[in-house]
Design an enzyme around this catalytic site. Structure first.
Site: not given
Ligand code: AMP
Ligand code: MG
Length: 487
Positions: A82, A85, A105, A168, A175, A243-244, A253
């Protein structure tokens, strides 16, 4: 601006409504004025947009919410993820009725943050901001951003960094992993959610005998085209988790992404990808794998397994056709199997000699084609900087080009222009983004501005703006900039 927050009207289990958590002492980073005008964004004074991007002001009509989704990360089921951030701030309709999402973001913790702090650091925001802009300007379907702000909010990564937020802009934030979440946590929502996706993103499929199947075919097709575009430009996404990947086929993402410099099919930009799952040359098969996960979610809707398998099986020929068309165009040849092979042979030369992918293709439009063989070989060898450019390759390529020029009665300069319109001279090299980041951390955004301007026209040489290092890969002995998942 015609606000139409359709996602906020879906079943409340799919999201959590909440405002952003403001950043401390926010300051302008960069603002994409042209995009703002195109979208009729009304808050263009720095005071206004900085306040919105920093989470201090939520304009009237916006309904910030964090979406729930799930996904497979590095090939494993990762459970609930989900927006940890980020927040979907609002959706708008363009005059031609397309939906556009505004997503902030770095906007603070949400119920989906898990162990995370809800923040994004300035370094990763600048990388995503410039890359979305670069991809869009190259003509590749991608999210981009309206702007970003920096701040004094400290964010702990390997060291303490500056917190930043980016607004963004994307055609969707739904996704593949949204469907995985629904099937696992709220399966009763699958029919209505699917219907909404059809209406919002694939209305042209509504009239088909089997609208859902038709939508899935279209998702496979758009994904195949986008992946072919990545391969052709030398883009490596870095984290192709389910998820991306967007259901519209747009690039989304892409934190540890990279634009390839020296051609290396096994290249991996993301230093956190220890198993090498997401190398450049694996991207088409990973997309296929991700699509298989997406399509399997629709067994629950009663779609037949064979129909889903047939739909998935269209990926490979669609990808291949798009890639062959693009590669032969990059070579200035016609779209035939024979000419495709010449393109593959050229890639082999680039790989063997570890040449710069972008500059290698750009060099093909030089004057060598019209020269006698020996002179042409010397000239091409010099521009491509390939001392061992195969003597077998050049005559074959030269003959194919000359044959095409005669057949189409195309003057050489028209051919050259066509080549230069598909082979960029500027891509966003890691060291270019890094130089902009180092300055931005001192609150100097002039290098961000320079790169932003340069990358608006990546196919046009801009000697007044470009620096020599914009067109050169780092020397072979120089350490590459390390890019990890930390962001
Ligand atoms: P990502 O690898 O950036 O696509 O992130 C994968 C998951 O981790 C997604 O659900 C993001 O919202 C969550 N996420 C990544 N970085 C953070 C962060 N610093 N704080 C909270 N959630 C994060
Ligand atoms: Mg992501």
């Amino acid at each position: 601006m015609n606000i139409d927050n359709v996602y906020a009207k879906l079943d409340p289990r799919l999201f959590t409504k909440q405002p952003p958590t403001p950043l401390k002492n926010p300051r302008p980073g960069h603002f994409n004025t042209a995009l703002a005008q195109q979208l009729r964004w009304p808050w263009c004074d720095p005071e206004q947009w900085v306040s919105i991007l920093a989470g201090q002001t939520v304009p009237e009509g916006f309904e910030p919410l964090a979406m729930a989704y799930a996904g497979h990360q590095f090939g494993q089921w990762a459970g609930q993820l989900g927006d940890g951030r980020g927040l979907l701030l609002a959706q708008i309709r363009t005059p031609d009725q397309r939906l556009i999402d505004f997503h902030l973001k770095g906007a603070g913790q949400t119920p989906y943050s898990r162990q995370g702090d809800g923040r994004a650091v300035l370094r990763s925001v600048i990388r995503e901001y410039l890359a979305g802009h670069a991809l869009t300007s190259l003509g590749i379907a991608s999210s981009q951003a309206l702007g970003f702000v920096t701040s004094d909010t400290p964010v702990r990564r390997e060291s303490i960094e500056r917190g930043a937020c980016m607004l963004r802009v994307a055609d969707s934030h739904v996704r593949f992993g949204h469907f995985e979440w629904i099937n696992r946590f709220a399966p009763d929502l699958l029919p209505s959610f699917t219907q909404s996706m059809l209406q919002w993103y694939y209305p042209e499929c509504l009239g088909a005998d089997q609208p859902v199947l038709e939508m899935l075919k279209a998702i496979v097709k758009r994904t195949a085209q986008t992946i072919a575009d990545w391969q052709l430009i030398g883009f490596s996404h870095g984290v192709m988790n389910t998820d991306n990947l967007s259901i519209t086929g747009s690039t989304l993402d892409f934190g540890p992404y990279g634009f390839m410099e020296r051609f290396e099919p096994n290249w991996i930009n993301n230093h956190s990808d220890y198993s090498g799952r997401y190398t450049y040359q694996q991207q088409p098969s990973i997309a296929h794998w991700n699509l298989s996960i997406l399509l399997s979610q629709f067994l629950r809707l009663g779609l037949a397994k064979t129909q889903l398998q047939e739909t998935l099986a269209t990926f490979e020929p669609l990808f291949h056709a798009a890639y062959q068309k693009g590669l032969t165009a990059k070579m200035g040849l016609t779209n035939t199997d024979e000419h495709f092979q010449i393109g593959l042979d050229f890639l082999n030369i680039l790989a063997t000699e570890r040449l710069d992918y972008t500059q290698g293709f750009r060099a093909l439009s030089g004057p060598w084609v019209n020269m006698p063989l020996e002179k042409g070989l010397a000239s091409l060898t010099d521009t491509v900087k390939a001392p061992h450019l195969s003597e077998d390759f050049v005559p074959r390529y030269q003959a194919a080009v000359q044959h095409g020029l005669v057949q189409t009665r195309q003057p050489l300069d028209v051919w050259q222009q066509a080549l230069n319109s598909v082979n960029p001279c500027y891509i966003l090299r890691n060291h270019m983004a890094q130089a902009a980041i180092v300055q931005a951390e001192q609150d100097d955004f002039s290098e961000v501005e320079r790169l932003f301007t340069l990358l608006i026209q990546p196919y046009t040489e801009q000697p007044h703006l470009a620096k020599p290092q914009d067109t050169e890969p780092p020397a072979a002995h120089e350490a590459a900039v390390a890019i990890s998942c930390s962001s």
